[in-house]
Design a protein around this motif. Structure first.
Motif, PDB file in Angstrom:
ATOM      1  N   ALA A  61       0.850  -1.177   0.000  1.00  0.00           N
ATOM      2  CA  ALA A  61       0.000   0.000   0.000  1.00  0.00           C
ATOM      3  C   ALA A  61       0.888   1.230   0.000  1.00  0.00           C
ATOM      4  O   ALA A  61       1.979   1.231   0.589  1.00  0.00           O
ATOM      5  CB  ALA A  61      -0.905  -0.007   1.231  1.00  0.00           C
ATOM      6  N   SER A  62       0.433   2.282  -0.620  1.00  0.00           N
ATOM      7  CA  SER A  62       1.244   3.494  -0.718  1.00  0.00           C
ATOM      8  C   SER A  62       1.540   4.081   0.664  1.00  0.00           C
ATOM      9  O   SER A  62       2.577   4.717   0.862  1.00  0.00           O
ATOM     10  CB  SER A  62       0.534   4.533  -1.585  1.00  0.00           C
ATOM     11  OG  SER A  62      -0.746   4.842  -1.064  1.00  0.00           O
ATOM     12  N   SER A  63       0.647   3.848   1.606  1.00  0.00           N
ATOM     13  CA  SER A  63       0.813   4.410   2.944  1.00  0.00           C
ATOM     14  C   SER A  63       1.957   3.779   3.733  1.00  0.00           C
ATOM     15  O   SER A  63       2.422   4.360   4.723  1.00  0.00           O
ATOM     16  CB  SER A  63      -0.488   4.262   3.737  1.00  0.00           C
ATOM     17  OG  SER A  63      -0.864   2.902   3.833  1.00  0.00           O
ATOM     18  N   VAL A  64       2.408   2.606   3.313  1.00  0.00           N
ATOM     19  CA  VAL A  64       3.468   1.917   4.059  1.00  0.00           C
ATOM     20  C   VAL A  64       4.717   1.681   3.223  1.00  0.00           C
ATOM     21  O   VAL A  64       5.754   1.252   3.760  1.00  0.00           O
ATOM     22  CB  VAL A  64       2.973   0.569   4.629  1.00  0.00           C
ATOM     23  CG1 VAL A  64       1.711   0.766   5.447  1.00  0.00           C
ATOM     24  CG2 VAL A  64       2.755  -0.457   3.526  1.00  0.00           C
ATOM     25  N   LYS A  65       4.646   1.949   1.935  1.00  0.00           N
ATOM     26  CA  LYS A  65       5.785   1.679   1.056  1.00  0.00           C
ATOM     27  C   LYS A  65       6.992   2.471   1.503  1.00  0.00           C
ATOM     28  O   LYS A  65       6.910   3.662   1.789  1.00  0.00           O
ATOM     29  CB  LYS A  65       5.422   2.018  -0.388  1.00  0.00           C
ATOM     30  CG  LYS A  65       6.386   1.463  -1.405  1.00  0.00           C
ATOM     31  CD  LYS A  65       5.846   1.642  -2.812  1.00  0.00           C
ATOM     32  CE  LYS A  65       6.744   0.993  -3.840  1.00  0.00           C
ATOM     33  NZ  LYS A  65       6.229   1.142  -5.217  1.00  0.00           N
ATOM     34  N   GLY A  66       8.124   1.772   1.578  1.00  0.00           N
ATOM     35  CA  GLY A  66       9.352   2.399   2.041  1.00  0.00           C
ATOM     36  C   GLY A  66       9.566   2.296   3.540  1.00  0.00           C
ATOM     37  O   GLY A  66      10.685   2.525   4.023  1.00  0.00           O
ATOM     38  N   ARG A  67       8.521   1.941   4.281  1.00  0.00           N
ATOM     39  CA  ARG A  67       8.644   1.779   5.733  1.00  0.00           C
ATOM     40  C   ARG A  67       8.447   0.327   6.170  1.00  0.00           C
ATOM     41  O   ARG A  67       9.070  -0.117   7.143  1.00  0.00           O
ATOM     42  CB  ARG A  67       7.607   2.652   6.451  1.00  0.00           C
ATOM     43  CG  ARG A  67       7.714   4.133   6.172  1.00  0.00           C
ATOM     44  CD  ARG A  67       6.769   4.936   7.066  1.00  0.00           C
ATOM     45  NE  ARG A  67       5.369   4.630   6.824  1.00  0.00           N
ATOM     46  CZ  ARG A  67       4.533   4.183   7.760  1.00  0.00           C
ATOM     47  NH1 ARG A  67       4.954   4.019   8.998  1.00  0.00           N
ATOM     48  NH2 ARG A  67       3.247   3.933   7.467  1.00  0.00           N
TER      49      ARG A  67
END
Length: 124
Positions: A61-67
């Motif tokens: 999901a874009s809200s968690v990408k990269g984290r």
């Protein structure tokens, strides 16, 4: 029947990290696409991440990408969700889900098997 058991939730301060685990009872675990979803009070259950059978393809999901990072160990019948840089808005019950498929589904109705969930609370 696949049984899924999540663990690793807890209380953490904003900016901290947690690692969720989901252990599957199914010996053909490697045939299942695995997903992580979360459900916060007053909101619908939402997709977080999915991983394919071999573990070499993921979707976030874009809200968690990269984290967040999803991974799996087929030898241990386990899927993981490493969560870094946590925010208060990540607070929710986190569920793992499984489906015998090759497609990285992102909607809850596409998954047949679900765990009982583990609570993640991020304080500000």
């Amino acid at each position: 029947q696949v049984q899924l058991v999540e663990s690793g939730g807890g209380l953490v301060q904003a900016g901290g990290s947690l690692r969720l685990s989901c252990a599957a009872s199914e010996r053909t675990f490697s045939n299942y696409v695995m997903g992580w979803f979360r459900h916060a009070p007053g909101k619908e259950r939402e997709f977080v991440a999915a991983i394919n059978r071999s573990g070499d393809s993921t979707y976030y999901a874009s809200s968690v990408k990269g984290r967040f990072t999803i991974s799996r160990d087929n030898a241990k019948n386990t899927v993981y969700l490493q969560m870094n840089s946590l925010k208060p808005e990540d607070t929710a019950v986190y569920y793992c889900a499984a489906r015998w498929t090759t497609v990285l589904h992102t909607t809850p109705r596409e998954y047949k098997y679900w765990g009982q969930g583990t609570q993640v609370t991020v304080s500000s």
